[in-house]
Design an enzyme around this catalytic site. Structure first.
Site, mmCIF file in Angstrom:
data_model
loop_
_atom_site.group_PDB
_atom_site.id
_atom_site.type_symbol
_atom_site.label_atom_id
_atom_site.label_comp_id
_atom_site.label_asym_id
_atom_site.label_seq_id
_atom_site.Cartn_x
_atom_site.Cartn_y
_atom_site.Cartn_z
ATOM 1 N N ASP A 153 25.126 2.477 -27.456
ATOM 2 C CA ASP A 153 25.103 3.858 -27.983
ATOM 3 C C ASP A 153 25.527 3.909 -29.439
ATOM 4 O OD1 ASP A 153 24.423 4.403 -25.435
ATOM 5 O OD2 ASP A 153 26.210 5.529 -24.900
ATOM 6 N N HIS B 233 25.758 10.956 -22.790
ATOM 7 C CA HIS B 233 26.845 10.337 -23.545
ATOM 8 C C HIS B 233 26.936 10.789 -24.997
ATOM 9 C CE1 HIS B 233 29.402 6.445 -22.904
ATOM 10 N NE2 HIS B 233 30.127 7.491 -23.227
ATOM 11 N N ASP C 196 29.739 0.720 -20.462
ATOM 12 C CA ASP C 196 28.353 1.190 -20.587
ATOM 13 C C ASP C 196 27.404 -0.004 -20.502
ATOM 14 O OD1 ASP C 196 27.265 3.894 -22.748
ATOM 15 O OD2 ASP C 196 26.011 2.647 -21.437
ATOM 16 N N ASP D 289 26.102 4.348 -15.956
ATOM 17 C CA ASP D 289 25.036 3.335 -15.920
ATOM 18 C C ASP D 289 25.571 1.939 -16.257
ATOM 19 O OD1 ASP D 289 23.441 4.422 -19.004
ATOM 20 O OD2 ASP D 289 24.966 2.882 -18.736
ATOM 21 N N ASP E 180 30.344 5.428 -18.954
ATOM 22 C CA ASP E 180 28.952 5.803 -18.666
ATOM 23 C C ASP E 180 28.621 5.136 -17.344
ATOM 24 O OD1 ASP E 180 25.905 5.727 -20.648
ATOM 25 O OD2 ASP E 180 26.133 5.712 -18.473
HETATM 26 N N1 AHI Z 1 22.513 5.777 -21.179
HETATM 27 C C1 AHI Z 1 22.203 5.596 -22.467
HETATM 28 N N2 AHI Z 1 23.118 5.169 -23.247
HETATM 29 O O1 AHI Z 1 24.335 4.789 -22.794
HETATM 30 N N3 AHI Z 1 20.929 5.896 -22.921
HETATM 31 C C2 AHI Z 1 20.551 5.763 -24.295
HETATM 32 C C3 AHI Z 1 20.652 4.353 -24.835
HETATM 33 C C4 AHI Z 1 19.377 3.596 -24.809
HETATM 34 N N4 AHI Z 1 19.387 2.525 -25.820
HETATM 35 MN MN MN Z 2 24.295 3.909 -20.836
HETATM 36 MN MN MN Z 3 26.168 5.704 -22.797
#
Ligand code: AHI
Ligand code: MN
Ligand code: MN
Ligand code: MN
Length: 301
Positions: free
Chosen positions: A125, A98, A121, A227, A225
């Site tokens: 971020d 990202h 998300d 995730d 994102d």
């Molecule tokens: N997927 C992530 N961000 O969307 N990873 C980094 C963030 C972890 N605090």
């Molecule tokens: Mn994420």
């Molecule tokens: Mn992200």
């Protein structure tokens, strides 16, 4: 209208974070053809390659890891996205991690300075060079876009064009203390999974859009994102967090944004097929393709 298909595959950045296979798998799963079947004039001019900066030539700046390669890739992506946007195309960026959003959203804001951002998300971020623990820049893109935190010379090309009232989050459930403070201090609106449970995704999307785009007149950049989805739905991703969006909730967001008619740019990020067994990787790639189709008009009826 046409969607410009460019699929930055930031070798350098991704290689370190293992997300470099995402774009290739999404394309190989047939996404360009699937979008053409929705009626889009798809322009896919191949995966973007970026020459490696050897680790020894890219030492951390403060805590920031791989700063020069991330900056170089994102700056190149900003130019490509901006150029496509200026030609009236809708850039679809397939990540990759990202941090790329520093590039894609910078590109969008160059053409549409009044654009709003819907950031889907598990994470905000929005760490700064000061608040980051890990130094992973994919946990920081939003802070650079908003011009929050100490200046980092390497990223001075990122113009702080994004305003706090023009970004809204959906799906948060893993936000660092420093990020919570930043969201509060800057009055940035976020609908966490708690609000999704409380109000339902329909109401949450309506409130999110009312917040950043009340008259539905502003261009929308959707940065998704994967995730944000529950790991049972999108397992093959870098930082999975339990208790995420269902398959339908994720798709509803994309469908509702498409229905506004305001979408000008789309990111599908953090698909990382190299992280799980092939079944889970395939499942995650399929979800990435399906989200993109939903955001680009594949309605249910
Ligand atoms: N997927 C992530 N961000 O969307 N990873 C980094 C963030 C972890 N605090
Ligand atoms: Mn994420
Ligand atoms: Mn992200
Ligand atoms: Mn990540």
């Amino acid at each position: 209208s046409s969607v410009s298909r460019f699929l930055p595959d930031p070798k350098t950045v991704a290689a370190k974070l293992g997300v470099d296979k995402g774009p290739i798998h999404l394309v190989e799963a047939g996404l360009p053809k699937q979008l053409a079947e929705l009626g889009w004039k798809v322009q896919f001019d191949g995966h973007h390659q970026f020459e490696e900066i050897p680790t020894e030539d890219d030492p951390p700046i403060g805590k920031l890891k791989n700063p020069r390669s991330v900056s170089r890739v994102c700056q190149a992506v900003a130019k490509v996205v901006g150029d496509h946007a200026k030609k009236g195309q809708l850039p679809l960026t397939l990540g990759g991690d990202h941090s790329l959003a520093m590039g894609t959203i910078s590109g969008t804001l160059e053409k549409y300075p009044d654009a709003c951002v819907i950031w889907v998300d598990a994470h905000a971020d929005i760490n700064t060079a000061e608040t980051t623990d890990s130094g992973n820049i994919h946990g920081m893109p939003a802070s650079f876009l908003l011009g929050i935190g100490p200046k980092v010379e390497e990223f001075s090309w990122v113009k702080p064009l994004l305003k706090p009232h023009r970004i809204v989050y959906i799906g948060l459930r893993d936000v660092d203390q420093g990020e919570r403070r930043i969201l509060r201090e800057h009055g940035i609106k976020a609908f966490s999974m708690h609000e999704v449970d409380k109000y339902g995704i329909g109401r949450v999307v309506e409130m999110a859009l009312d917040h950043v785009n009340p008259g539905r007149k502003l261009p929308i950049h959707l940065s998704f994102d994967v995730d944000a989805l529950d790991p049972s739905v999108a397992p093959s991703t870098g930082t999975p967090v339990r208790g995420g969006l269902t398959f339908r909730e994720g798709h509803y967001i994309c469908e509702a944004v498409y229905e506004t008619g305001c979408l000008v740019a789309l990111d599908i990020m953090e698909v990382n097929p190299s992280l799980a067994d092939s079944e889970s990787a395939k499942q995650t790639v399929a979800v990435g393709c399906s989200l993109a189709r939903s955001a680009l008009g594949e309605t249910l009826l």
